[in-house]
Design an enzyme around this catalytic site. Sequence first.
Site, PDB file in Angstrom:
ATOM      1  N   GLY A 186       0.895  -1.146  -0.198  1.00  0.00           N
ATOM      2  CA  GLY A 186      -0.194  -0.029  -0.129  1.00  0.00           C
ATOM      3  C   GLY A 186       0.839   1.332  -0.058  1.00  0.00           C
TER       4      GLY A 186
ATOM      5  N   ASP B  34      -7.263  -0.276   5.938  1.00  0.00           N
ATOM      6  CA  ASP B  34      -7.886  -1.376   6.684  1.00  0.00           C
ATOM      7  C   ASP B  34      -6.674  -2.328   6.852  1.00  0.00           C
ATOM      8  OD1 ASP B  34      -9.247  -3.279   7.692  1.00  0.00           O
ATOM      9  OD2 ASP B  34     -10.558  -3.752   5.961  1.00  0.00           O
TER      10      ASP B  34
ATOM     11  N   PRO C 233       4.035  -6.777   7.556  1.00  0.00           N
ATOM     12  CA  PRO C 233       3.736  -5.898   6.353  1.00  0.00           C
ATOM     13  C   PRO C 233       3.104  -4.476   6.756  1.00  0.00           C
ATOM     14  CG  PRO C 233       2.730  -7.983   6.423  1.00  0.00           C
ATOM     15  CD  PRO C 233       3.662  -8.124   7.548  1.00  0.00           C
TER      16      PRO C 233
END
Length: 282
Positions: free
Chosen positions: A139, A156, A163
């Site tokens: 992300g 979310d 990670p």
Amino acid sequence: MNKWVTEGLHGDLRTSYGIKKVLFDNQTEHQNLVIYENEIYGRIMALDGVTQVTERDEFIYHEMLAHVPILAHGAVQRVLIIGGGDGGMLEEVLKHKSVEKVTMVEIDRTVIDLSKEHLPMICGNAFEDPRLDLVITDGCQFVENTSEKYDVIIVDSTDPIGPGEVLFTNNFYTRCKACLRKGGVLVTQNGVPFHQASELKSTLRYFRPIFAEATCYMASVPTYVGGAMAFGWGTDQQGLKDISLDVLEARFRRAQIDTGYYTPEVHRAAFALPGYVQRLVA
Ligand code: SAM
């Protein structure tokens, strides 16, 4: 006799869940993934030993992270979800007819594949929706490289371990802010401040210089132990957190969404913070 799985996210505190049946237990490319059945919560997914989602109480978390920013904004067309591999957030976001496109950026394809197979109660048919643009990557790298802009960004994520760690950094939040359209809203999963005070404090320390309105709102999710959990809230629409009940009720009626936790009253009340949380976000 039941077998038990024990979660130890908060130092000296342990939470144990009885296992009726293990559906999956293996290492993915990024993390350890377990899906099992529990008598009280139904199917539960844990990543690296930490409960992520349960069939029984997922609606609280997903409704509050999706509908609060979307209904407060009022005209959301494009949404970015970072993480959210179980599909529950995607399902809630797609309930809004105004949403034309949802980009979901999840690092671990196996979480999605296993959720589709074992957690259909949570994701429904969301992954089949033509409005979805699914991207399998980190992300943080995604927001660093994209030129796309969004009305709402929903983080979310897992907790800031493994990670998920990069999704709690100043660089990540600054890049998210740059990916927001004018008047856009960023919301983040910030754990249970009673146990994870420093996590919320650090997120808000990064939010304050970049957003006109930086705070958090709260909801109690039974499986996240320690009281209400916090969701970070950042937007340049000063006063958006105090949007009137009349406006929210009208938008909620128009959206025709069936919810189990979200109501316009709960939406407004969620921004009323207890003293110990006010001190963390100040
Ligand atoms: N409700 C949840 C909780 O317990 O906080 C979050 C659930 S969702 C399953 C979290 C997702 O974030 C996981 O599927 C995980 O693979 C994903 N994730 C973790 N780090 C990520 C990253 N750097 N980029 C994109 N997705 C990430």
